[in-house]
Design a protein around this motif. Structure first.
Motif, PDB file in Angstrom:
ATOM      1  N   LYS A 125       0.848  -1.174   0.000  1.00  0.00           N
ATOM      2  CA  LYS A 125       0.000   0.000   0.000  1.00  0.00           C
ATOM      3  C   LYS A 125       0.897   1.241   0.000  1.00  0.00           C
ATOM      4  CE  LYS A 125      -3.701   1.620   2.950  1.00  0.00           C
ATOM      5  NZ  LYS A 125      -4.443   1.349   4.174  1.00  0.00           N
ATOM      6  N   ASP A 126       0.599   2.211  -0.827  1.00  0.00           N
ATOM      7  CA  ASP A 126       1.352   3.467  -0.805  1.00  0.00           C
ATOM      8  C   ASP A 126       1.256   4.041   0.604  1.00  0.00           C
ATOM      9  OD1 ASP A 126       1.530   2.993  -3.476  1.00  0.00           O
ATOM     10  OD2 ASP A 126       0.430   4.781  -4.134  1.00  0.00           O
ATOM     11  N   ASP A 127       2.389   4.381   1.164  1.00  0.00           N
ATOM     12  CA  ASP A 127       2.326   4.852   2.549  1.00  0.00           C
ATOM     13  C   ASP A 127       3.507   5.777   2.852  1.00  0.00           C
ATOM     14  OD1 ASP A 127       1.403   5.177   5.130  1.00  0.00           O
ATOM     15  OD2 ASP A 127       1.290   3.035   5.572  1.00  0.00           O
ATOM     16  N   VAL A 128       3.441   6.323   4.050  1.00  0.00           N
ATOM     17  CA  VAL A 128       4.442   7.297   4.488  1.00  0.00           C
ATOM     18  C   VAL A 128       5.424   6.632   5.442  1.00  0.00           C
ATOM     19  CG1 VAL A 128       4.749   9.466   5.752  1.00  0.00           C
ATOM     20  CG2 VAL A 128       2.731   9.132   4.291  1.00  0.00           C
ATOM     21  N   ILE A 129       6.708   6.928   5.273  1.00  0.00           N
ATOM     22  CA  ILE A 129       7.719   6.480   6.235  1.00  0.00           C
ATOM     23  C   ILE A 129       7.930   7.631   7.217  1.00  0.00           C
ATOM     24  CG2 ILE A 129      10.147   5.856   6.535  1.00  0.00           C
ATOM     25  CD1 ILE A 129      10.078   4.363   3.997  1.00  0.00           C
ATOM     26  N   ARG A 130       7.923   7.277   8.513  1.00  0.00           N
ATOM     27  CA  ARG A 130       8.025   8.323   9.536  1.00  0.00           C
ATOM     28  C   ARG A 130       9.316   8.202  10.335  1.00  0.00           C
ATOM     29  NH1 ARG A 130       3.238  10.932   9.564  1.00  0.00           N
ATOM     30  NH2 ARG A 130       1.501   9.796   8.623  1.00  0.00           N
ATOM     31  N   ALA A 131       9.653   9.296  10.977  1.00  0.00           N
ATOM     32  CA  ALA A 131      10.899   9.349  11.746  1.00  0.00           C
ATOM     33  C   ALA A 131      10.800   8.492  13.007  1.00  0.00           C
ATOM     34  CB  ALA A 131      11.219  10.800  12.120  1.00  0.00           C
ATOM     35  N   GLU A 132       9.617   8.467  13.602  1.00  0.00           N
ATOM     36  CA  GLU A 132       9.398   7.703  14.820  1.00  0.00           C
ATOM     37  C   GLU A 132       8.191   6.790  14.624  1.00  0.00           C
ATOM     38  OE1 GLU A 132      11.403   7.772  17.395  1.00  0.00           O
ATOM     39  OE2 GLU A 132      12.638   9.389  16.554  1.00  0.00           O
ATOM     40  N   PRO A 133       8.081   5.719  15.437  1.00  0.00           N
ATOM     41  CA  PRO A 133       6.961   4.800  15.274  1.00  0.00           C
ATOM     42  C   PRO A 133       5.669   5.313  15.899  1.00  0.00           C
ATOM     43  CG  PRO A 133       8.400   4.018  17.023  1.00  0.00           C
ATOM     44  CD  PRO A 133       9.042   5.244  16.452  1.00  0.00           C
ATOM     45  N   GLU A 134       5.206   6.450  15.419  1.00  0.00           N
ATOM     46  CA  GLU A 134       3.906   6.951  15.873  1.00  0.00           C
ATOM     47  C   GLU A 134       3.256   7.784  14.781  1.00  0.00           C
ATOM     48  OE1 GLU A 134       5.022  10.267  18.722  1.00  0.00           O
ATOM     49  OE2 GLU A 134       5.884   8.542  19.755  1.00  0.00           O
ATOM     50  N   LEU A 135       1.940   7.792  14.816  1.00  0.00           N
ATOM     51  CA  LEU A 135       1.179   8.488  13.782  1.00  0.00           C
ATOM     52  C   LEU A 135       1.548   9.969  13.716  1.00  0.00           C
ATOM     53  CD1 LEU A 135      -2.341   6.947  14.498  1.00  0.00           C
ATOM     54  CD2 LEU A 135      -0.996   6.602  12.414  1.00  0.00           C
ATOM     55  N   ALA A 136       1.837  10.535  14.880  1.00  0.00           N
ATOM     56  CA  ALA A 136       2.077  11.971  14.949  1.00  0.00           C
ATOM     57  C   ALA A 136       3.476  12.370  14.486  1.00  0.00           C
ATOM     58  CB  ALA A 136       1.860  12.453  16.389  1.00  0.00           C
ATOM     59  N   SER A 137       4.320  11.371  14.228  1.00  0.00           N
ATOM     60  CA  SER A 137       5.704  11.675  13.874  1.00  0.00           C
ATOM     61  C   SER A 137       5.824  12.229  12.443  1.00  0.00           C
ATOM     62  CB  SER A 137       6.545  10.397  14.020  1.00  0.00           C
ATOM     63  OG  SER A 137       7.828  10.595  13.503  1.00  0.00           O
ATOM     64  N   ALA A 138       6.911  12.974  12.220  1.00  0.00           N
ATOM     65  CA  ALA A 138       7.115  13.612  10.919  1.00  0.00           C
ATOM     66  C   ALA A 138       7.405  12.583   9.832  1.00  0.00           C
ATOM     67  CB  ALA A 138       8.295  14.583  11.013  1.00  0.00           C
TER      68      ALA A 138
END
Lengths: 195, 321
Positions: free
Chosen positions: A49-62
């Motif tokens: 699924k197209d998705d976003v990689i984040r800096a930290e393991p939380e939804l609120a992370s950049a």
């Protein structure tokens, strides 16, 4: 299971299970310290699924990058709903629900352990090739009231379950139902029918 | 032990006939008092034996199920217009117990009291966080290499040894049982049985046992059991995933454990485990994973991570080699 040592000093298989358990405990202790669970080997996965990689393991992370469906990523760590991955866009945290692990790496013994990186249980067996109960077996079965009585005898009271929960230090939390039918509703299935 | 075929078809036919009768009587007796009944133990014994004897003398030979006999049976039963409504909760429980008895004609309970108690405790911990804590819940491990679990109306949950052995933590067990508790809570299978007019039919037919051909009861019980082996709407499975995840999280377990279970099922299927019935009745693990990923809330995220009970599952395994 007691860990016995035979005369020639070789341990029994039961002991291996214990040792595996100890290893698991150590891994678990380390994982508590580190916060993340280090996988025993690097696993490959395919992005579903197209998705976003984040800096930290939380939804609120950049967001630090994006992955496209079909891309190959290496899975490095896991924490809750998240996996640390390395892919075309670099390293970061991706929801584990957006990755399908490459099943070829996981064939053979310990496959389930690899799948979570949480350590082997020692009780996983390969059931390849064996078939279980079919639809016909069930619909044609002769009801077994003796076995039903044995099932009834397996009852656990709420008090027993409560004690069992406290024994392990489980703590009850407030969590709302989620999703289309769950949001804003406190009682699925209509009003509770209990006293 | 693990590859033992637990099929048993050798029980006397009288048993088959006696159960619906017992069940029917339970319905006839249904009232506020019976609402407290905890299964069959209150209504078996001498009463059941007497009915068995009666059936032996008047009994009719069961016949093979066919489409026409199903239709005929439905008409007969439909004609018996809606008396015996009773307590709907009790009706659900009794119907579920009948279906469970039939399933236990094919599955053996795992003969390990400590392991069964463990599964029962974890199931109850989760069920108590739901909307129907007072149901007579029973959680049991059944012998089968297949990877599957069942939610029988009225609070009977079966998990196969094949699925149990994929699990590594108590959190994962709680996730599986949470999914099944959610099915019961939403009455997913019970509603299908109601839509197929099986609930009323069975109560009527069972109550009229003496005059109705017992082949009719065979047919109805088979149809009710068949509901357990047919897929629900996919939406019901996604719903059970979401609700189950929430119930486990409320109980203090890792909210993300269902995702690792689904991953394991997927990997195990690729490695050749028998997941045929599970796959025929559920969306693919990949689809379920993706759907769960879409509904993660900060509240669930805060509840993710191994619980303090996680490794108890392995201690139990070590104690019961």
């Amino acid at each position: 299971m007691r860990c016995r040592t035979s005369i020639d000093g070789r341990r029994t298989t039961g002991c291996h299970i214990l040792l595996a358990g100890a290893l698991v405990a150590v891994t678990f202790a380390l994982s508590l310290l580190g916060g993340a669970v280090a996988l025993p080997v690097t696993l490959k996965g395919t992005v579903t699924k197209d998705d976003v990689i984040r800096a930290e393991p939380e939804l609120a992370s950049a967001a630090v990058g994006n992955v496209k469906t079909g891309a190959t990523v290496h899975v490095l760590d896991r924490r809750g709903f998240w996996q640390r991955v390395e892919g075309p866009a670099g390293k970061g945290w991706l929801k584990m629900s957006s990755v399908r692990l490459d099943s070829s790496v996981s064939a053979g013994a310990g496959l389930a352990a690899l799948a979570t990186g949480r350590g082997a249980t020692g009780n996983i067996v390969t059931t390849s090739g064996t078939r279980g109960i079919s639809v016909e077996d069930l619909t044609d079965a002769v009801p077994d009231t003796d076995e039903l009585q044995r099932l009834e005898d397996l009852s656990v009271t709420p008090e027993q379950a409560q004690a069992f929960s406290q024994e392990a230090g489980l703590t009850v939390r407030e969590v709302s139902y989620v999703g289309p039918s769950g949001s804003g509703r406190s009682a699925p299935g209509g009003k509770p029918d209990e006293k | 032990m693990r590859n033992r075929n637990p099929l048993r078809h050798s029980s006397p036919r009288t048993r088959l006939q006696a159960l619906p009768v017992v069940w029917g009587l339970a319905l006839l007796l249904a009232g506020a008092e019976v609402a407290k009944a905890d299964g069959l133990d209150r209504i078996g014994g001498a009463l059941g034996d007497a009915l068995q004897k009666k059936l032996k003398t008047t009994g009719t030979a069961p016949t093979a199920t066919s489409r026409s006999s199903v239709d005929a049976a439905s008409k007969v039963v439909d004609a018996l217009a809606g008396a015996a409504k009773g307590d709907s909760r009790q009706q659900e429980i009794e119907l579920g117990r009948g279906v469970a008895a039939k399933m236990l004609g094919a599955y053996d309970l795992v003969d390990d009291p400590a392991l069964q108690a463990y599964v029962g405790n974890v199931g109850m911990i989760v069920a108590m966080r739901g909307e129907r804590p007072q149901l007579p819940w029973r959680f049991a491990l059944v012998e089968s290499p297949s990877v599957n679990a069942y939610a029988v109306p009225g609070g009977v949950v079966f998990i196969t040894r094949g699925l149990y052995e994929l699990l590594e933590t108590e959190d994962e067990l709680a996730a599986v049982l949470g999914h099944e508790v959610a099915h019961v809570q939403r009455k997913h299978h019970y509603k299908v049985m109601q839509q197929q007019n099986l609930v009323g039919s069975l109560s009527e037919a069972a109550a009229s046992q003496v005059t109705v051909d017992s082949a009719l009861l065979d047919t109805l019980w088979s149809r009710a059991t068949e509901v357990m082996t047919r897929g629900l709407d996919k939406s019901a499975e996604y719903e059970a995933d979401r609700d189950g995840m929430v119930l486990a999280a409320r109980a203090g377990y890792d909210a993300s454990a269902l995702l690792t279970v689904l991953e394991k099922i997927s990997v195990s299927a690729a490695a050749g485990s028998d997941t045929s019935m599970l796959y025929s009745t559920h969306p693919t693990p990949a689809a379920r994973l993706a759907a769960l990923g879409d509904v993660i809330t900060p509240e669930l995220e805060a509840a993710a991570g191994l619980s303090r009970a996680a490794w108890r599952l392995q201690e139990i395994a070590a104690d019961n080699p």
